[in-house]
Write a protein that holds these residues in place. Structure first.
Motif, mmCIF file in Angstrom:
data_model
loop_
_atom_site.group_PDB
_atom_site.id
_atom_site.type_symbol
_atom_site.label_atom_id
_atom_site.label_comp_id
_atom_site.label_asym_id
_atom_site.label_seq_id
_atom_site.Cartn_x
_atom_site.Cartn_y
_atom_site.Cartn_z
ATOM 1 N N PRO A 162 0.783 -1.245 0.000
ATOM 2 C CA PRO A 162 0.000 0.000 0.000
ATOM 3 C C PRO A 162 0.812 1.291 0.000
ATOM 4 C CG PRO A 162 -0.117 -1.099 2.134
ATOM 5 C CD PRO A 162 0.524 -2.070 1.197
ATOM 6 N N PHE A 163 2.073 1.231 0.457
ATOM 7 C CA PHE A 163 2.848 2.462 0.583
ATOM 8 C C PHE A 163 3.799 2.686 -0.595
ATOM 9 C CE2 PHE A 163 4.919 -0.988 2.846
ATOM 10 C CZ PHE A 163 6.209 -0.957 2.339
ATOM 11 N N MET A 212 3.298 9.590 -9.360
ATOM 12 C CA MET A 212 2.749 8.391 -8.730
ATOM 13 C C MET A 212 3.244 8.268 -7.287
ATOM 14 S SD MET A 212 3.010 5.761 -11.974
ATOM 15 C CE MET A 212 2.039 4.439 -11.237
ATOM 16 N N TYR A 213 4.470 8.703 -7.050
ATOM 17 C CA TYR A 213 4.974 8.760 -5.676
ATOM 18 C C TYR A 213 4.278 9.880 -4.906
ATOM 19 C CZ TYR A 213 8.949 5.656 -6.767
ATOM 20 O OH TYR A 213 9.736 4.587 -7.112
ATOM 21 N N GLN A 214 4.100 11.020 -5.570
ATOM 22 C CA GLN A 214 3.476 12.174 -4.910
ATOM 23 C C GLN A 214 2.020 11.913 -4.552
ATOM 24 O OE1 GLN A 214 4.401 15.127 -7.927
ATOM 25 N NE2 GLN A 214 6.133 15.923 -6.719
ATOM 26 N N ALA A 215 1.387 10.996 -5.260
ATOM 27 C CA ALA A 215 0.011 10.638 -4.917
ATOM 28 C C ALA A 215 -0.053 9.981 -3.544
ATOM 29 C CB ALA A 215 -0.562 9.689 -5.977
ATOM 30 N N LEU A 271 15.083 11.472 -7.327
ATOM 31 C CA LEU A 271 16.060 11.031 -6.337
ATOM 32 C C LEU A 271 15.458 11.009 -4.939
ATOM 33 C CD1 LEU A 271 18.923 10.136 -5.713
ATOM 34 C CD2 LEU A 271 19.582 12.546 -5.529
ATOM 35 N N GLU A 272 14.715 12.058 -4.592
ATOM 36 C CA GLU A 272 14.078 12.094 -3.274
ATOM 37 C C GLU A 272 13.048 10.966 -3.143
ATOM 38 O OE1 GLU A 272 11.520 15.129 -0.373
ATOM 39 O OE2 GLU A 272 12.583 15.891 -2.144
ATOM 40 N N CYS A 273 12.328 10.683 -4.213
ATOM 41 C CA CYS A 273 11.357 9.583 -4.186
ATOM 42 C C CYS A 273 12.046 8.253 -3.903
ATOM 43 C CB CYS A 273 10.622 9.495 -5.520
ATOM 44 S SG CYS A 273 9.496 10.865 -5.843
ATOM 45 N N LEU A 274 13.196 8.054 -4.533
ATOM 46 C CA LEU A 274 13.917 6.803 -4.351
ATOM 47 C C LEU A 274 14.446 6.664 -2.929
ATOM 48 C CD1 LEU A 274 15.939 6.692 -7.702
ATOM 49 C CD2 LEU A 274 13.896 5.383 -7.112
ATOM 50 N N ILE A 275 14.889 7.779 -2.360
ATOM 51 C CA ILE A 275 15.414 7.743 -0.990
ATOM 52 C C ILE A 275 14.289 7.527 0.016
ATOM 53 C CG2 ILE A 275 16.547 9.108 0.806
ATOM 54 C CD1 ILE A 275 18.168 10.451 -1.446
ATOM 55 N N VAL A 276 13.180 8.222 -0.181
ATOM 56 C CA VAL A 276 12.069 8.157 0.771
ATOM 57 C C VAL A 276 11.285 6.852 0.652
ATOM 58 C CG1 VAL A 276 9.865 9.212 1.431
ATOM 59 C CG2 VAL A 276 11.843 10.661 0.917
ATOM 60 N N PHE A 320 11.850 0.482 1.326
ATOM 61 C CA PHE A 320 11.131 -0.655 0.763
ATOM 62 C C PHE A 320 12.093 -1.810 0.479
ATOM 63 C CE2 PHE A 320 10.046 -2.965 -3.143
ATOM 64 C CZ PHE A 320 8.850 -3.551 -2.775
ATOM 65 N N THR A 321 13.247 -1.502 -0.106
ATOM 66 C CA THR A 321 14.225 -2.536 -0.430
ATOM 67 C C THR A 321 14.773 -3.185 0.837
ATOM 68 O OG1 THR A 321 14.846 -1.321 -2.439
ATOM 69 C CG2 THR A 321 16.369 -3.017 -1.677
ATOM 70 N N PHE A 322 14.981 -2.373 1.872
ATOM 71 C CA PHE A 322 15.441 -2.927 3.153
ATOM 72 C C PHE A 322 14.391 -3.887 3.727
ATOM 73 C CE2 PHE A 322 15.678 -2.808 7.803
ATOM 74 C CZ PHE A 322 16.987 -3.231 8.000
ATOM 75 N N LEU A 323 13.139 -3.460 3.728
ATOM 76 C CA LEU A 323 12.065 -4.311 4.242
ATOM 77 C C LEU A 323 11.907 -5.577 3.403
ATOM 78 C CD1 LEU A 323 9.328 -1.667 5.152
ATOM 79 C CD2 LEU A 323 10.744 -3.003 6.731
#
Length: 201
Positions: free
Chosen positions: A36-37, A151-154, A163-168, A173-176
């Motif tokens: 969902p996130f 799509m991230y901003q939604a 870049l900020e989208c990938l960091i945030v 997500f990849t860690f989880l």
């Protein structure tokens, strides 16, 4: 009995189990699901699970081989021209290699956990660069970067730029995703390790 005669059964078992783990990893690539996130085009899967099990039971090289084979098989049906597979292999290999090397020095549950945490964290950091310089440039040929960012901003309107989208988003997500495989490994490893111990080198 010669050394060659002694080593041959071990090598056959090692190859056989590695191939089986690779086949399972390939199948698990298809059992993905949305979370969902994250934007809908990003999926969660546990295809690193067999590679992590291989890294713990037979050594780091086995884990890397499993990551390689599953992605080589996936190339037969790729929709990314090999870009997605290259990224998946790179990240998965970093994860299981780090975990396997740390565990190999002293085999204990604490070392396995420490190695898994380090591997997942390193994979998460590298995923930012992998996505920014490799994966998303490919996707941008199909979908403009502005559309991807929207799509991230939604989900979180305050993010600004890819870049900020990938960091945030992508990094945690990849860690989880890595830790999801770790949890399952810790739950099942004790039950399947007797089967795998014969492949240990």
């Amino acid at each position: 009995m010669s050394d060659t005669t002694i080593k041959k059964p071990v090598n056959i078992r090692y190859i056989t189990v590695t191939a089986m783990l690779s086949a399972v990893a390939f199948i698990l690539m298809f059992l993905d699901f949305s979370v969902p996130f994250m934007p809908g085009f990003i999926k969660m899967d546990i295809s690193e699970l067999p590679a992590l099990i291989g890294a713990f039971s037979m050594g780091p090289a086995c884990g890397v081989i499993v990551c390689l084979v599953k992605n080589l098989l996936h190339l037969l049906i790729t929709t990314t021209g090999g870009v997605g597979e290259l990224s998946n292999f790179s990240l998965g290999a970093v994860f299981v290699l780090t975990a396997g090397l740390i565990y190999k020095k002293k085999k204990s549950r604490k070392r396995a956990l420490a190695g898994s945490l380090a591997g997942a964290a390193l994979m998460a950091v590298i995923s930012v660069f992998s996505n920014y310089f490799l994966v998303y440039p490919f996707y941008s040929m199909i979908m403009p970067v502005d559309v991807i960012v929207s799509m991230y901003q939604a989900i979180l309107p305050s993010v600004n730029g890819l870049l900020e989208c990938l960091i945030v988003f992508n990094m945690p997500f990849t860690f989880l995703k890595g830790m999801f495989s770790v949890v399952i490994t810790f739950l099942i490893y004790k039950h399947i390790s007797p089967i795998l111990k014969g492949a240990e080198r």
